[in-house]
Design an enzyme around this catalytic site. Sequence first.
Site, PDB file in Angstrom:
ATOM      1  N   HIS A 148      -9.759   1.064   4.858  1.00 45.67           N
ATOM      2  CA  HIS A 148      -8.957   1.446   5.267  1.00 45.67           C
ATOM      3  C   HIS A 148      -8.488   2.056   6.412  1.00 45.67           C
ATOM      4  CE1 HIS A 148      -4.435   2.920   5.991  1.00 45.67           C
ATOM      5  NE2 HIS A 148      -4.086   1.972   5.843  1.00 45.67           N
ATOM      6  N   GLY A 203       1.581   2.862  10.487  1.00 47.33           N
ATOM      7  CA  GLY A 203       2.856   3.388  10.742  1.00 47.33           C
ATOM      8  C   GLY A 203       3.889   4.159  12.198  1.00 47.33           C
ATOM      9  N   ASN A 206       0.951  -1.184   0.184  1.00 45.85           N
ATOM     10  CA  ASN A 206      -0.317  -0.300  -0.291  1.00 45.85           C
ATOM     11  C   ASN A 206       0.894   1.134  -0.105  1.00 45.85           C
ATOM     12  OD1 ASN A 206      -1.898   2.173   0.406  1.00 45.85           O
ATOM     13  ND2 ASN A 206      -2.597   1.839   2.376  1.00 45.85           N
ATOM     14  N   GLU A 252      -6.965   4.809   7.729  1.00 46.31           N
ATOM     15  CA  GLU A 252      -6.676   6.040   7.202  1.00 46.31           C
ATOM     16  C   GLU A 252      -8.434   6.733   6.230  1.00 46.31           C
ATOM     17  OE1 GLU A 252      -3.231   5.313   5.511  1.00 46.31           O
ATOM     18  OE2 GLU A 252      -2.272   4.994   6.747  1.00 46.31           O
ATOM     19  N   SER A 306       3.354  -1.645  10.263  1.00 46.79           N
ATOM     20  CA  SER A 306       4.520  -1.973  10.517  1.00 46.79           C
ATOM     21  C   SER A 306       5.348  -3.105  10.512  1.00 46.79           C
ATOM     22  CB  SER A 306       4.192  -1.352  12.080  1.00 46.79           C
ATOM     23  OG  SER A 306       4.089   0.061  12.468  1.00 46.79           O
ATOM     24  N   GLY A 319       2.564  -0.905   4.574  1.00 40.52           N
ATOM     25  CA  GLY A 319       2.717   0.479   4.386  1.00 40.52           C
ATOM     26  C   GLY A 319       3.741   1.053   4.005  1.00 40.52           C
ATOM     27  N   GLY A 320       4.564   1.927   4.497  1.00 43.91           N
ATOM     28  CA  GLY A 320       5.894   2.201   4.676  1.00 43.91           C
ATOM     29  C   GLY A 320       6.771   1.462   4.601  1.00 43.91           C
ATOM     30  N   GLU A 329      -5.584  -5.126  10.301  1.00 42.81           N
ATOM     31  CA  GLU A 329      -4.859  -3.551  10.487  1.00 42.81           C
ATOM     32  C   GLU A 329      -5.140  -2.966  12.018  1.00 42.81           C
ATOM     33  OE1 GLU A 329      -2.094  -2.221   6.810  1.00 42.81           O
ATOM     34  OE2 GLU A 329      -4.409  -1.205   7.098  1.00 42.81           O
ATOM     35  N   LYS A 356       0.366   4.108  -0.087  1.00 42.22           N
ATOM     36  CA  LYS A 356      -0.512   5.132   0.244  1.00 42.22           C
ATOM     37  C   LYS A 356      -0.131   6.260  -0.977  1.00 42.22           C
ATOM     38  CE  LYS A 356      -0.427   3.449   4.650  1.00 42.22           C
ATOM     39  NZ  LYS A 356      -0.463   3.768   6.319  1.00 42.22           N
TER      40      LYS A 356
END
Length: 249
Positions: free
Chosen positions: A96, A174, A9, A98, A213, A234-235, A168, A11
């Site tokens: 999600h 994050g 993802n 967010e 994470s 993600g990151g 999640e 983002k």
Amino acid sequence: MKHPVFAANWKMNHAPADATEFLRQFLAHYPRQQDRTVLIFPPALTLHAVTAGLKERSDILVGVQNIHWEDKGAFTGENSAPIARAAGARYVLVGHSERRHVFGETDEETGKKVAAATRAGLVAVICVGETLEQRECGDTESVALRQLRAAVANVDAHHIGGYMVAYEPVWAIGTGKNATPADASAVHAALRKDLRSLAGERGAAVPILYGGSVNSGNAAALLGASDVDGLLVGGASLNAEAWTAIVRT
Ligand code: PGA
């Protein structure tokens, strides 16, 4: 034997040129493999660069990060499921955290989006997970199950099994604080039980991904946990080297 799913993802990161460079590095180190599924969710405006970069790699599939629940109309700034499908997406992230917590998306809206995805032939990756406050109140499983039920409320039994679920926990996204493999397993097992009660073996076979994470250091332990069928990252998915290490887990 697991057939793990690895989903990136991105983002709101990676312009088209960045995506092209990412794929150049990633594909050089990740030869086609039959025993796993790899998905990339770029920003909508980068989708074209990613599908172009994957022309020779039909083993890697692409999705969008959000859709509107209507198929078309006067919704300035939005993208519909049929448009995403026509642009090359095969998957879509729905619900999600967010979307829920930054943009105020409701359970009801996620339900309408999953229905829109199903109509258009997109596989929805339904994201569920509790906030830290909900976890501390002992509501972890009830939140995940409530979000799951709302997300699939408009999907007829025939289409159950046409989506994935991603657990999640909001506090893990994050933050560098991943759920322990045991914590993830417990929630995944509860989700699996509910999916089975919704649609028998077809429901039980729905892949359940963990996200929050994930990095190249914890991916193996999380993926090894029971009922964890894949990872939504993600990151760590933004860096080709880190992502390559994760998908080779
Ligand atoms: P993270 O994000 O890996 O950066 O925690 C996961 C996600 O939001 O899907």
